[in-house]
Design a protein around this motif. Structure first.
Motif, PDB file in Angstrom:
ATOM      1  N   LEU A 271       0.834  -1.210   0.000  1.00  0.00           N
ATOM      2  CA  LEU A 271       0.000   0.000   0.000  1.00  0.00           C
ATOM      3  C   LEU A 271       0.867   1.259   0.000  1.00  0.00           C
ATOM      4  N   ARG A 272       1.973   1.205   0.717  1.00  0.00           N
ATOM      5  CA  ARG A 272       2.844   2.382   0.782  1.00  0.00           C
ATOM      6  C   ARG A 272       3.457   2.664  -0.594  1.00  0.00           C
ATOM      7  N   THR A 273       3.848   1.617  -1.282  1.00  0.00           N
ATOM      8  CA  THR A 273       4.440   1.789  -2.609  1.00  0.00           C
ATOM      9  C   THR A 273       3.437   2.443  -3.563  1.00  0.00           C
ATOM     10  N   LEU A 274       2.166   2.084  -3.416  1.00  0.00           N
ATOM     11  CA  LEU A 274       1.150   2.626  -4.335  1.00  0.00           C
ATOM     12  C   LEU A 274       0.955   4.135  -4.185  1.00  0.00           C
ATOM     13  N   VAL A 275       1.122   4.654  -2.964  1.00  0.00           N
ATOM     14  CA  VAL A 275       0.870   6.092  -2.786  1.00  0.00           C
ATOM     15  C   VAL A 275       2.150   6.932  -2.754  1.00  0.00           C
ATOM     16  N   ASN A 276       3.268   6.267  -2.529  1.00  0.00           N
ATOM     17  CA  ASN A 276       4.502   7.016  -2.242  1.00  0.00           C
ATOM     18  C   ASN A 276       4.920   7.987  -3.344  1.00  0.00           C
ATOM     19  N   SER A 277       4.768   7.559  -4.598  1.00  0.00           N
ATOM     20  CA  SER A 277       5.361   8.369  -5.669  1.00  0.00           C
ATOM     21  C   SER A 277       4.708   9.748  -5.766  1.00  0.00           C
ATOM     22  N   ALA A 278       3.457   9.873  -5.307  1.00  0.00           N
ATOM     23  CA  ALA A 278       2.792  11.183  -5.376  1.00  0.00           C
ATOM     24  C   ALA A 278       3.396  12.172  -4.380  1.00  0.00           C
ATOM     25  N   PHE A 279       4.135  11.666  -3.387  1.00  0.00           N
ATOM     26  CA  PHE A 279       4.603  12.533  -2.304  1.00  0.00           C
ATOM     27  C   PHE A 279       6.116  12.728  -2.275  1.00  0.00           C
ATOM     28  N   VAL A 280       6.814  12.259  -3.306  1.00  0.00           N
ATOM     29  CA  VAL A 280       8.282  12.415  -3.271  1.00  0.00           C
ATOM     30  C   VAL A 280       8.623  13.909  -3.351  1.00  0.00           C
ATOM     31  N   PRO A 281       9.680  14.332  -2.647  1.00  0.00           N
ATOM     32  CA  PRO A 281       9.990  15.761  -2.541  1.00  0.00           C
ATOM     33  C   PRO A 281      10.068  16.473  -3.896  1.00  0.00           C
ATOM     34  N   ARG A 282      10.635  15.815  -4.894  1.00  0.00           N
ATOM     35  CA  ARG A 282      10.803  16.438  -6.218  1.00  0.00           C
ATOM     36  C   ARG A 282       9.429  16.842  -6.788  1.00  0.00           C
ATOM     37  N   ARG A 283       8.457  15.989  -6.620  1.00  0.00           N
ATOM     38  CA  ARG A 283       7.117  16.250  -7.139  1.00  0.00           C
ATOM     39  C   ARG A 283       6.391  17.298  -6.295  1.00  0.00           C
ATOM     40  N   ILE A 284       6.588  17.187  -4.978  1.00  0.00           N
ATOM     41  CA  ILE A 284       5.924  18.119  -4.058  1.00  0.00           C
ATOM     42  C   ILE A 284       6.448  19.542  -4.274  1.00  0.00           C
ATOM     43  N   ALA A 285       7.756  19.673  -4.560  1.00  0.00           N
ATOM     44  CA  ALA A 285       8.354  21.009  -4.715  1.00  0.00           C
ATOM     45  C   ALA A 285       7.636  21.811  -5.797  1.00  0.00           C
ATOM     46  N   LEU A 286       7.083  21.115  -6.800  1.00  0.00           N
ATOM     47  CA  LEU A 286       6.386  21.810  -7.896  1.00  0.00           C
ATOM     48  C   LEU A 286       5.133  22.543  -7.400  1.00  0.00           C
ATOM     49  N   LEU A 287       4.656  22.155  -6.222  1.00  0.00           N
ATOM     50  CA  LEU A 287       3.424  22.763  -5.698  1.00  0.00           C
ATOM     51  C   LEU A 287       3.658  24.123  -5.044  1.00  0.00           C
ATOM     52  N   GLU A 288       4.919  24.510  -4.869  1.00  0.00           N
ATOM     53  CA  GLU A 288       5.189  25.720  -4.080  1.00  0.00           C
ATOM     54  C   GLU A 288       4.437  26.963  -4.575  1.00  0.00           C
TER      55      GLU A 288
ATOM     56  N   GLY B  65     -14.323   8.945 -15.527  1.00  0.00           N
ATOM     57  CA  GLY B  65     -13.393   9.744 -16.335  1.00  0.00           C
ATOM     58  C   GLY B  65     -13.123  11.148 -15.835  1.00  0.00           C
ATOM     59  N   ASP B  66     -13.528  11.445 -14.570  1.00  0.00           N
ATOM     60  CA  ASP B  66     -13.213  12.775 -14.026  1.00  0.00           C
ATOM     61  C   ASP B  66     -11.713  12.856 -13.748  1.00  0.00           C
ATOM     62  N   ALA B  67     -10.993  13.568 -14.590  1.00  0.00           N
ATOM     63  CA  ALA B  67      -9.538  13.673 -14.440  1.00  0.00           C
ATOM     64  C   ALA B  67      -9.146  15.144 -14.449  1.00  0.00           C
ATOM     65  N   PRO B  68      -8.945  15.704 -13.252  1.00  0.00           N
ATOM     66  CA  PRO B  68      -8.685  17.143 -13.186  1.00  0.00           C
ATOM     67  C   PRO B  68      -7.284  17.537 -13.630  1.00  0.00           C
ATOM     68  N   GLY B  69      -6.465  16.592 -14.014  1.00  0.00           N
ATOM     69  CA  GLY B  69      -5.070  16.922 -14.353  1.00  0.00           C
ATOM     70  C   GLY B  69      -4.239  16.950 -13.081  1.00  0.00           C
ATOM     71  N   GLY B  70      -2.963  17.210 -13.191  1.00  0.00           N
ATOM     72  CA  GLY B  70      -2.105  17.237 -12.005  1.00  0.00           C
ATOM     73  C   GLY B  70      -1.821  15.816 -11.540  1.00  0.00           C
ATOM     74  N   VAL B  71      -1.567  15.684 -10.230  1.00  0.00           N
ATOM     75  CA  VAL B  71      -1.110  14.394  -9.702  1.00  0.00           C
ATOM     76  C   VAL B  71      -2.220  13.333  -9.788  1.00  0.00           C
ATOM     77  N   ASP B  72      -3.439  13.692  -9.430  1.00  0.00           N
ATOM     78  CA  ASP B  72      -4.608  12.782  -9.456  1.00  0.00           C
ATOM     79  C   ASP B  72      -4.298  11.419  -8.853  1.00  0.00           C
ATOM     80  N   LEU B  73      -3.833  11.430  -7.617  1.00  0.00           N
ATOM     81  CA  LEU B  73      -3.472  10.180  -6.949  1.00  0.00           C
ATOM     82  C   LEU B  73      -4.666   9.235  -6.836  1.00  0.00           C
ATOM     83  N   LEU B  74      -5.838   9.773  -6.548  1.00  0.00           N
ATOM     84  CA  LEU B  74      -6.996   8.893  -6.391  1.00  0.00           C
ATOM     85  C   LEU B  74      -7.325   8.190  -7.712  1.00  0.00           C
TER      86      LEU B  74
END
Ligand code: HEM
Length: 402
Positions: free
Chosen positions: A95-112, A199-208
């Motif tokens: 379960l951790r592997t499935l969600v982890n990639s959305a939260f890696v620092p490199r990806r999160i930094a783009l949200l600043e 098919g609701d896909a708002p773009g961006g990370v869309d982890l769900l």
């Protein structure tokens, strides 16, 4: 061997514990570093308060996170308990592997820039206000907006009503209709997940959206795990960071010289980084680590924790341990090193740490700059701390502009 008895905690420290747990924690570290609370009809709950013990036990495989070992102990909505916080390997790892990639620092930094934009907008709205509730007006909507953006929650569900529904499910003594909050929550999850399937896909990370596809296409996550994970992320994605902003601003209000140090024009990014870490340590948003129970018996300070007993690891206490931190009750925004345990330690280390740090890094300087001179609108003793099981946070932080 005769049982070792520990002294009883003083009643006044226990009574004040929701508002100010630190004198109680200091007492525990000193007099009862492995303290047990036994009540008829309930599993025994151990409280572990010293830094070294808390850190060691956070990585100890003899402690299990599987709530099925202690049926009925972990509260929460029915059918929403199958997520990574309440799982041991191999389920935890999957379960951790499935969600982890959305939260890696490199990806999160783009949200600043987005965090800064939302924060500015919220502050614009209260620019003229004399009375402000920093939680409702700023900390709650900012942090919820960010987790909604990562999960791909549509804008019409990113509301105060959705936040209230989520928070009502963890109130230890629900004043309202708990059944109703649970029904509302299930309706929310139905709507969110059905939206992704249609098919609701708002773009961006869309982890769900990614999780729904992982379940539908390869069975990597079951429907119950999917719903539980969505619920978990919506809840902890904002409750925790909201507390960081609330507790942190309160600490700065109580320490004007430290606040001035951070707001000074010459304060560089180095001080901002250490300041966020110190605010995490000083009044930790997650006061107790989440559910753990002994999978086998464990000896600690001459006592025996038996299989199936609950072990509560007091992060908020560990972070004030004088054996680890010099002058632990002092707020020092430049403190280094600062190896606090606010995000946990080991295999369950917080997945959202980079996001929470970034939100803090954006929010604190902006608040100091844009709120102007403010003070508490009521005496500190009257602030409404939420009586939560794991978290430490304010229901409201009422401020008045001077
Ligand atoms: C200041 C903010 C935050 C603090 C202090 C915090 C603290 C923690 C702590 C102490 C743990 C470990 C719990 C344990 O071992 O019992 C944890 C785990 C976790 N946190 Fe955070 N957290 C914060 C923000 C976030 C955010 C923004 C997210 C975003 C979704 C998040 C998601 C998670 C998840 C999914 C786990 C479980 C990891 C696992 O079990 O492997 N947290 N957090």
């Amino acid at each position: 061997m005769p049982p070792v008895s520990t002294p009883r905690p003083p009643a006044d420290l226990l009574a004040a514990r929701v508002r100010d747990p630190y004198p109680y924690f200091a007492w525990l570290r000193r007099h009862a570093p492995a303290h047990v609370d036994r009540r008829p009809g309930r599993p025994a709950v151990w409280q572990v308060s010293r830094y070294e013990d808390v850190r060691a036990l956070l990585t100890d495989p003899r402690l299990s996170k599987d709530p099925d070992r202690v049926p009925g102990y972990v509260p929460g909505p029915a059918g929403l308990n199958r997520h990574l916080v309440h799982a041991d390997p191999p389920d935890h790892t999957r379960l951790r592997t499935l969600v982890n990639s959305a939260f890696v620092p490199r990806r999160i930094a783009l949200l600043e820039p987005f965090i800064a934009q939302v924060a500015h907008r919220l502050l614009d709205r209260i620019e003229q206000a004399v009375h402000i509730d920093l939680i409702a007006d700023f900390a709650a909507p900012l942090t919820f907006r960010m987790i909604c953006a990562i999960l791909g929650v549509p804008a019409h569900l990113d509301t105060a009503a959705t936040r209230d529904t989520l928070m009502a499910t963890i109130a230890p003594d629900p004043s309202g209709d708990a059944g109703r909050a649970e029904r509302d929550l299930h309706e929310l999850l139905d709507a969110l997940i059905a939206g992704k399937r249609s098919g609701d896909a708002p773009g961006g990370v869309d982890l769900l959206g990614a999780l729904v596809r992982a379940g539908d296409e390869s069975g990597a996550i079951s429907e119950e795990e999917l719903r539980s994970t969505a619920y978990l992320l919506l809840l902890v994605g904002h409750d925790t960071t909201m507390n960081l902003i609330g507790n942190g601003m309160l600490a700065l209000l109580h320490h004007p010289a430290e606040a001035a140090r951070l707001a000074a024009p010459g304060a560089g990014p180095g001080l901002l980084t250490t300041a966020v870490e110190e605010l995490l340590r000083y009044d930790s948003p997650v006061r107790d680590a989440t559910f753990r129970c002994a999978g086998e018996s464990i000896r600690l300070h001459g006592r025996t924790i038996r299989e199936g007993e609950i072990v509560s690891l007091l992060i908020g206490s560990a972070n004030r341990d004088g054996e680890r931190f010099a002058d632990p009750d002092r707020l020092d925004l430049g403190r280094t090193p600062n190896d606090h345990l606010a995000f946990g330690y080991g295999p369950h280390f917080c997945i959202g740490a980079a996001l929470a740090r970034l939100e803090g890094t954006v929010a604190f300087p902006l608040l100091l700059e844009r709120l102007g001179p403010v003070q508490l609108a009521k005496p500190a003793e009257e602030l409404p701390w939420r009586p939560a099981r794991v978290m430490r946070g304010l229901a409201a932080l009422p401020l008045v502009r001077r």
